[in-house]
Design a protein around this motif. Structure first.
Motif, PDB file in Angstrom:
ATOM      1  N   ASN A  77      70.560  23.572  95.540  1.00  0.00           N
ATOM      2  CA  ASN A  77      70.900  23.240  94.138  1.00  0.00           C
ATOM      3  C   ASN A  77      72.351  22.791  94.009  1.00  0.00           C
ATOM      4  OD1 ASN A  77      68.322  24.071  93.598  1.00  0.00           O
ATOM      5  ND2 ASN A  77      68.876  25.545  92.009  1.00  0.00           N
ATOM      6  N   THR A  78      72.763  21.925  94.915  1.00  0.00           N
ATOM      7  CA  THR A  78      74.162  21.509  94.973  1.00  0.00           C
ATOM      8  C   THR A  78      74.255  19.991  95.059  1.00  0.00           C
ATOM      9  OG1 THR A  78      74.751  23.561  96.109  1.00  0.00           O
ATOM     10  CG2 THR A  78      76.336  21.762  96.225  1.00  0.00           C
ATOM     11  N   VAL A  79      75.240  19.456  94.363  1.00  0.00           N
ATOM     12  CA  VAL A  79      75.540  18.029  94.443  1.00  0.00           C
ATOM     13  C   VAL A  79      76.983  17.879  94.927  1.00  0.00           C
ATOM     14  CG1 VAL A  79      76.172  17.869  92.002  1.00  0.00           C
ATOM     15  CG2 VAL A  79      75.457  15.820  93.223  1.00  0.00           C
ATOM     16  N   PHE A  80      77.222  16.851  95.706  1.00  0.00           N
ATOM     17  CA  PHE A  80      78.525  16.645  96.342  1.00  0.00           C
ATOM     18  C   PHE A  80      79.108  15.294  95.948  1.00  0.00           C
ATOM     19  CE2 PHE A  80      77.889  20.237  99.068  1.00  0.00           C
ATOM     20  CZ  PHE A  80      76.533  20.238  99.377  1.00  0.00           C
ATOM     21  N   LEU A  81      80.423  15.200  96.062  1.00  0.00           N
ATOM     22  CA  LEU A  81      81.100  13.913  95.905  1.00  0.00           C
ATOM     23  C   LEU A  81      82.147  13.816  97.008  1.00  0.00           C
ATOM     24  CD1 LEU A  81      81.228  11.352  94.126  1.00  0.00           C
ATOM     25  CD2 LEU A  81      83.184  12.414  92.960  1.00  0.00           C
ATOM     26  N   GLN A  82      81.878  12.973  97.991  1.00  0.00           N
ATOM     27  CA  GLN A  82      82.844  12.700  99.052  1.00  0.00           C
ATOM     28  C   GLN A  82      83.754  11.574  98.585  1.00  0.00           C
ATOM     29  OE1 GLN A  82      83.312  14.186 102.177  1.00  0.00           O
ATOM     30  NE2 GLN A  82      85.140  12.895 102.247  1.00  0.00           N
ATOM     31  N   MET A  83      85.042  11.850  98.565  1.00  0.00           N
ATOM     32  CA  MET A  83      86.015  10.883  98.061  1.00  0.00           C
ATOM     33  C   MET A  83      86.970  10.518  99.189  1.00  0.00           C
ATOM     34  SD  MET A  83      86.797  12.528  94.310  1.00  0.00           S
ATOM     35  CE  MET A  83      87.719  13.881  94.992  1.00  0.00           C
ATOM     36  N   ASN A  84      86.968   9.261  99.575  1.00  0.00           N
ATOM     37  CA  ASN A  84      87.837   8.760 100.639  1.00  0.00           C
ATOM     38  C   ASN A  84      88.819   7.743 100.079  1.00  0.00           C
ATOM     39  OD1 ASN A  84      86.334  10.294 102.498  1.00  0.00           O
ATOM     40  ND2 ASN A  84      84.928   8.582 102.889  1.00  0.00           N
ATOM     41  N   ASN A  85      89.876   7.508 100.853  1.00  0.00           N
ATOM     42  CA  ASN A  85      90.887   6.520 100.456  1.00  0.00           C
ATOM     43  C   ASN A  85      91.327   6.724  99.000  1.00  0.00           C
ATOM     44  OD1 ASN A  85      92.624   4.326 100.671  1.00  0.00           O
ATOM     45  ND2 ASN A  85      91.028   2.832 100.204  1.00  0.00           N
ATOM     46  N   LEU A  86      91.675   7.955  98.697  1.00  0.00           N
ATOM     47  CA  LEU A  86      92.023   8.295  97.320  1.00  0.00           C
ATOM     48  C   LEU A  86      93.300   7.587  96.875  1.00  0.00           C
ATOM     49  CD1 LEU A  86      90.999  12.020  97.458  1.00  0.00           C
ATOM     50  CD2 LEU A  86      90.234  10.393  95.713  1.00  0.00           C
ATOM     51  N   LYS A  87      93.327   7.237  95.596  1.00  0.00           N
ATOM     52  CA  LYS A  87      94.448   6.524  94.990  1.00  0.00           C
ATOM     53  C   LYS A  87      95.025   7.373  93.849  1.00  0.00           C
ATOM     54  CE  LYS A  87      92.052   2.146  95.826  1.00  0.00           C
ATOM     55  NZ  LYS A  87      91.529   0.902  95.209  1.00  0.00           N
ATOM     56  N   PRO A  88      96.279   7.148  93.492  1.00  0.00           N
ATOM     57  CA  PRO A  88      96.857   7.908  92.374  1.00  0.00           C
ATOM     58  C   PRO A  88      96.020   7.804  91.090  1.00  0.00           C
ATOM     59  CG  PRO A  88      98.586   6.789  93.570  1.00  0.00           C
ATOM     60  CD  PRO A  88      97.292   6.305  94.164  1.00  0.00           C
ATOM     61  N   GLU A  89      95.374   6.675  90.879  1.00  0.00           N
ATOM     62  CA  GLU A  89      94.564   6.512  89.668  1.00  0.00           C
ATOM     63  C   GLU A  89      93.270   7.309  89.692  1.00  0.00           C
ATOM     64  OE1 GLU A  89      95.850   4.087  91.600  1.00  0.00           O
ATOM     65  OE2 GLU A  89      94.462   2.380  91.797  1.00  0.00           O
ATOM     66  N   ASP A  90      92.959   7.946  90.814  1.00  0.00           N
ATOM     67  CA  ASP A  90      91.810   8.852  90.887  1.00  0.00           C
ATOM     68  C   ASP A  90      92.164  10.244  90.366  1.00  0.00           C
ATOM     69  OD1 ASP A  90      91.042   7.352  94.051  1.00  0.00           O
ATOM     70  OD2 ASP A  90      90.057   6.955  92.129  1.00  0.00           O
ATOM     71  N   THR A  91      93.421  10.477  90.057  1.00  0.00           N
ATOM     72  CA  THR A  91      93.832  11.773  89.519  1.00  0.00           C
ATOM     73  C   THR A  91      93.104  12.050  88.213  1.00  0.00           C
ATOM     74  OG1 THR A  91      96.023  11.698  90.549  1.00  0.00           O
ATOM     75  CG2 THR A  91      95.786  13.075  88.583  1.00  0.00           C
ATOM     76  N   ALA A  92      92.417  13.196  88.162  1.00  0.00           N
ATOM     77  CA  ALA A  92      91.586  13.531  87.002  1.00  0.00           C
ATOM     78  C   ALA A  92      90.985  14.915  87.210  1.00  0.00           C
ATOM     79  CB  ALA A  92      90.468  12.509  86.830  1.00  0.00           C
ATOM     80  N   VAL A  93      90.392  15.433  86.161  1.00  0.00           N
ATOM     81  CA  VAL A  93      89.507  16.585  86.288  1.00  0.00           C
ATOM     82  C   VAL A  93      88.099  16.038  86.502  1.00  0.00           C
ATOM     83  CG1 VAL A  93      88.615  18.679  85.234  1.00  0.00           C
ATOM     84  CG2 VAL A  93      90.974  17.978  84.797  1.00  0.00           C
ATOM     85  N   TYR A  94      87.447  16.521  87.541  1.00  0.00           N
ATOM     86  CA  TYR A  94      86.124  16.036  87.909  1.00  0.00           C
ATOM     87  C   TYR A  94      85.061  17.055  87.504  1.00  0.00           C
ATOM     88  CZ  TYR A  94      88.056  12.104  90.466  1.00  0.00           C
ATOM     89  OH  TYR A  94      88.692  10.931  90.796  1.00  0.00           O
ATOM     90  N   TYR A  95      83.984  16.537  86.923  1.00  0.00           N
ATOM     91  CA  TYR A  95      82.883  17.352  86.438  1.00  0.00           C
ATOM     92  C   TYR A  95      81.561  16.828  86.992  1.00  0.00           C
ATOM     93  CZ  TYR A  95      86.263  18.361  82.673  1.00  0.00           C
ATOM     94  OH  TYR A  95      87.383  18.709  81.939  1.00  0.00           O
ATOM     95  N   CYS A  96      80.622  17.731  87.230  1.00  0.00           N
ATOM     96  CA  CYS A  96      79.258  17.274  87.480  1.00  0.00           C
ATOM     97  C   CYS A  96      78.425  17.576  86.239  1.00  0.00           C
ATOM     98  CB  CYS A  96      78.663  17.903  88.727  1.00  0.00           C
ATOM     99  SG  CYS A  96      78.193  19.626  88.553  1.00  0.00           S
ATOM    100  N   ASN A  97      77.306  16.870  86.134  1.00  0.00           N
ATOM    101  CA  ASN A  97      76.417  17.030  84.984  1.00  0.00           C
ATOM    102  C   ASN A  97      75.081  16.408  85.340  1.00  0.00           C
ATOM    103  OD1 ASN A  97      75.475  16.622  81.940  1.00  0.00           O
ATOM    104  ND2 ASN A  97      77.261  17.941  81.912  1.00  0.00           N
TER     105      ASN A  97
END
Length: 117
Positions: A77-97
């Motif tokens: 019952n889990t969902v993932f988000l692999q984030m590569n090559n992160l950029k400053p504009e990716d700065t945020a609070v991340y939510y799943c739904n």
């Protein structure tokens, strides 16, 4: 009670990677599409990735396409988000739904991702 619990955020340098996890409960997870959203400081929340119930189809916002990968484990019952090559504009609070709008009343606390040198 529907619940989404996000984890895995942190501080990372530009070009780095993070893997976010979301534990979902209170509904038939394996039958529902899921999504990841983010809310940058001072901006509206936006969807960045979605996945069908069986994981066979994924969609991404143009801003993250080719860098982020959404996946799921229906046994956990889990969902993932692999984030590569992160950029400053990716700065945020991340939510799943949920993939559909039915889950919107049940936002979790989110996990903070900060991309900075």
């Amino acid at each position: 009670q529907v619940q989404f619990v996000e984890s895995g955020g942190g501080l990372v340098q530009p070009g780095g990677s993070l893997r976010l996890s979301c534990a979902a409960s209170g509904f038939a997870f394996r039958t529902k599409a899921m999504s990841w959203h983010r809310q940058p400081p001072g901006k509206e929340r936006e969807m960045v990735a979605a996945i069908t119930s069986d994981g066979g189809i994924t969609n991404y916002a143009d801003s993250v396409k080719g860098r982020f990968t959404i996946s799921r484990d229906n046994a956990q019952n889990t969902v993932f988000l692999q984030m590569n090559n992160l950029k400053p504009e990716d700065t945020a609070v991340y939510y799943c739904n949920s993939g559909g709008s039915w889950g919107r009343p049940y936002w979790g606390q989110g996990t903070q991702v900060t991309v900075s040198s």
